[in-house]
Write an enzyme that holds these catalytic residues in place. Structure first.
Site, PDB file in Angstrom:
ATOM      1  N   THR A 124       0.819  -1.212   0.000  1.00 11.99           N
ATOM      2  CA  THR A 124       0.000   0.000   0.000  1.00 11.99           C
ATOM      3  C   THR A 124       0.854   1.262   0.000  1.00 11.99           C
ATOM      4  OG1 THR A 124      -1.827  -1.108   1.138  1.00 11.99           O
ATOM      5  CG2 THR A 124      -1.750   1.283   1.281  1.00 11.99           C
ATOM      6  N   SER A 163      -7.047  -0.684  -6.608  1.00 14.10           N
ATOM      7  CA  SER A 163      -6.646  -1.014  -5.248  1.00 14.10           C
ATOM      8  C   SER A 163      -5.164  -1.365  -5.298  1.00 14.10           C
ATOM      9  CB  SER A 163      -7.453  -2.217  -4.727  1.00 14.10           C
ATOM     10  OG  SER A 163      -6.836  -2.785  -3.575  1.00 14.10           O
ATOM     11  N   THR A 164      -4.500  -1.218  -4.172  1.00 10.08           N
ATOM     12  CA  THR A 164      -3.114  -1.706  -4.113  1.00 10.08           C
ATOM     13  C   THR A 164      -3.059  -3.178  -4.513  1.00 10.08           C
ATOM     14  OG1 THR A 164      -2.458  -0.131  -2.411  1.00 10.08           O
ATOM     15  CG2 THR A 164      -1.154  -2.149  -2.576  1.00 10.08           C
ATOM     16  N   SER A 341      46.348 -14.022  -2.195  1.00 10.17           N
ATOM     17  CA  SER A 341      46.575 -14.283  -0.774  1.00 10.17           C
ATOM     18  C   SER A 341      47.372 -13.160  -0.147  1.00 10.17           C
ATOM     19  CB  SER A 341      47.320 -15.604  -0.602  1.00 10.17           C
ATOM     20  OG  SER A 341      47.678 -15.798   0.756  1.00 10.17           O
ATOM     21  N   SER A 342      47.094 -12.914   1.135  1.00  6.41           N
ATOM     22  CA  SER A 342      47.871 -11.935   1.888  1.00  6.41           C
ATOM     23  C   SER A 342      49.084 -12.576   2.546  1.00  6.41           C
ATOM     24  CB  SER A 342      46.987 -11.292   2.967  1.00  6.41           C
ATOM     25  OG  SER A 342      46.520 -12.286   3.862  1.00  6.41           O
ATOM     26  N   LYS A 347      50.200 -16.659  -5.366  1.00  6.48           N
ATOM     27  CA  LYS A 347      48.918 -17.345  -5.479  1.00  6.48           C
ATOM     28  C   LYS A 347      47.900 -16.447  -6.182  1.00  6.48           C
ATOM     29  CE  LYS A 347      45.866 -20.200  -2.604  1.00  6.48           C
ATOM     30  NZ  LYS A 347      44.545 -19.633  -2.920  1.00  6.48           N
TER      31      LYS A 347
END
Length: 497
Positions: A124, A163-164, A341-342, A347
């Protein structure tokens, strides 16, 4: 400070004060709960204002999906024209509403569609947001002030015979159809990329695998064409599922009985909506059923889930084929996009197939949401349509954004590791199947067993035992004969989508 500088500073101060004064000004609007002050420059009205207070949930509002906003304007335009056709709306009001709706269809005023997509009330608030904004745009375009609803009123005019409960689901249907065109377009482009790789890799022999084990030879091209054909089938499902969205319930009003709608309005509204959207919209056979049931959403969501399952399977296959580089399958190379990768130098991860998998998982979850919400609707109306709309539009948006990324940053850049493919072919026991017609089942079984026991390749043993000449081996390893024994083109193939 000289006179010129003083004058400039004074002008700036006046402008700021005047701007703040305008911003602080309000107009008074009222509803059944009483009066409320609305910013004078706001295109929304009192019911939207209440929704903005009540539903501060996700921060994702109607305007987040431009086609959703356009869908409201299309539905309201169709309704206004239908009401004029049946003699209920004046041509003067229609002209004003048409201008307002067309402006929104053209992409203007979208910033005023502000209701959170998560909302109670079966939509609504979203419907009234559209009614109020379109009414005020129409007023302003007609030379009136916002809020002068005695000229054009959000309920009586923008929601006339509505109507909604018929506007909201119909609007969602239209929005999903508009979104689906874009999803299908991107899916077709992605499929074309797979088929292009299929042609590029058409001469590269490799081992096919079933249940993770060596099976029989195929070409890498066949593998990539298969990815494309799987996607083609999912696209076909999306296209066919549109049929469930073409049926709409405008004219049903509250529960499907058509109360407050004029005779002939529903049919004319469907005809206008088809013309406006360019889609074959049609009135549902039973408006009570259409208002209470969510079957159209369930069917379309299922097609999106099928797309998700298909793309996830393909993504996982690509990740597996690219495993390595030294201890995996490593038959293909995925484009290196970023360090993986950290902590592990060198990688590189398969980030794009992983991203696609994440999107697919989300879409599958959204389909589960659609299923649960659809089954829990009570009697003549399903109050949970908003979460259904959120779930499906989110899936569409995610696919629309991710598929071109997947295509451009992954599929288009895939290369084959030809030496790896050749190595696996020469050592795999899988090619013994191709030797059955030449050496017989018993002999090829012995070769397979010996190859595994002595860690030798099949071709290596064949040469040692002089079972075939080099010319016969060359002919045996011909990609066409190895992978398409029924003829030079192999079994009949479907045309790419």
């Amino acid at each position: 400070m000289n006179l010129k500088l003083k004058t400039t500073a004074l002008n700036i101060a006046i402008a700021l004060l005047f701007g703040n004064f305008l911003h602080a000004q309000t107009r008074t609007e009222k509803d059944l709960l009483g009066e409320k002050q609305i910013p004078i420059d706001a295109y929304y009205g009192v019911q939207t204002a209440r929704a903005l207070e009540n539903f501060q949930v996700s921060g994702v509002t109607t305007k987040f999906y431009p086609d959703y906003v356009r869908a409201y304007a299309m539905v309201k335009l169709a309704a206004a024209r239908a009401n004029t056709d049946v003699g209920r709306m004046s041509k003067e009001k229609l002209a004003a509403i048409e201008k307002a709706c067309q402006a929104v269809i053209d992409g203007k005023y979208h910033e005023h569609f502000l209701v959170d997509l998560y909302q109670g009330g079966a939509g609504t608030s979203a419907n009234m947001n559209a009614n109020e904004v379109l009414a005020n745009i129409a007023l302003e375009m007609s030379g009136h002030k916002k809020g002068e609803y005695h000229v054009i009123e959000p309920h009586d005019d923008l929601n006339m015979g509505q109507s909604t409960n018929d506007v909201y689901p119909t609007t969602i249907h239209v929005a999903l159809l508009l979104h689906n065109d874009k999803v299908v377009k991107e899916a077709k482009a992605l499929s074309a990329s797979f088929h292009k790789k299929g042609e590029e890799f058409s001469k590269l022999l490799k081992m096919g695998r079933t249940e993770g084990q060596d099976a029989v030879p195929m070409t890498l091209g066949q593998e990539f064409h298969a990815f494309g054909y799987q996607l083609d089938a999912a696209i076909e499902g999306l296209v066919k599922s549109e049929a469930y969205l073409y049926e709409e319930n405008m004219g049903a009003t509250a529960i499907g009985t058509g109360i407050t709608a004029s005779p002939g309005y529903a049919e004319k509204c469907a005809a206008h909506l088809a013309k406006i959207t360019g889609k074959p919209m049609m009135l549902s056979k039973d408006l009570v059923a259409a208002t209470s049931s969510m079957q159209g959403f369930v069917m379309y969501s299922s097609a999106l889930k099928n797309l998700a399952v298909t793309l996830s399977k393909i993504s996982s296959d690509l990740i597996f084929l690219a495993t390595g580089p030294r201890t995996g399958i490593f038959e293909i190379n995925l484009p290196a996009l970023q360090p993986g990768s950290s902590i592990m130098p060198g990688k590189v991860n398969p980030v794009m197939p992983e991203l696609m998998n994440e999107i697919c998982y989300k879409a599958i979850g959204n389909d589960a949401t659609v299923t649960i919400a659809s089954q829990d609707g009570l009697l003549q109306l399903n109050a949970y349509e908003p979460v259904v709309a959120v779930a499906i539009m989110e899936s569409q948006g995610l696919f629309f954004k991710s598929m071109p990324l997947f295509r451009k940053q992954c599929i288009d850049g895939i290369t084959a590791n030809e030496q790896v493919l050749k190595h696996y072919m020469e050592r795999s026991v899988g090619i013994v199947t191709a030797l059955n017609p030449i050496l017989g089942y018993d002999k090829t079984t012995e070769l397979a067993k010996e190859a595994l026991e002595k860690d030798k390749g099949i071709l290596e043993l064949i040469r040692e035992k002089k079972l075939l000449t080099e010319q016969q081996i060359k002919e045996l390893m011909d990609p066409v004969k190895m992978t398409a024994p029924t003829g030079p083109t192999g079994p009949a193939k479907a045309k790419p989508y």
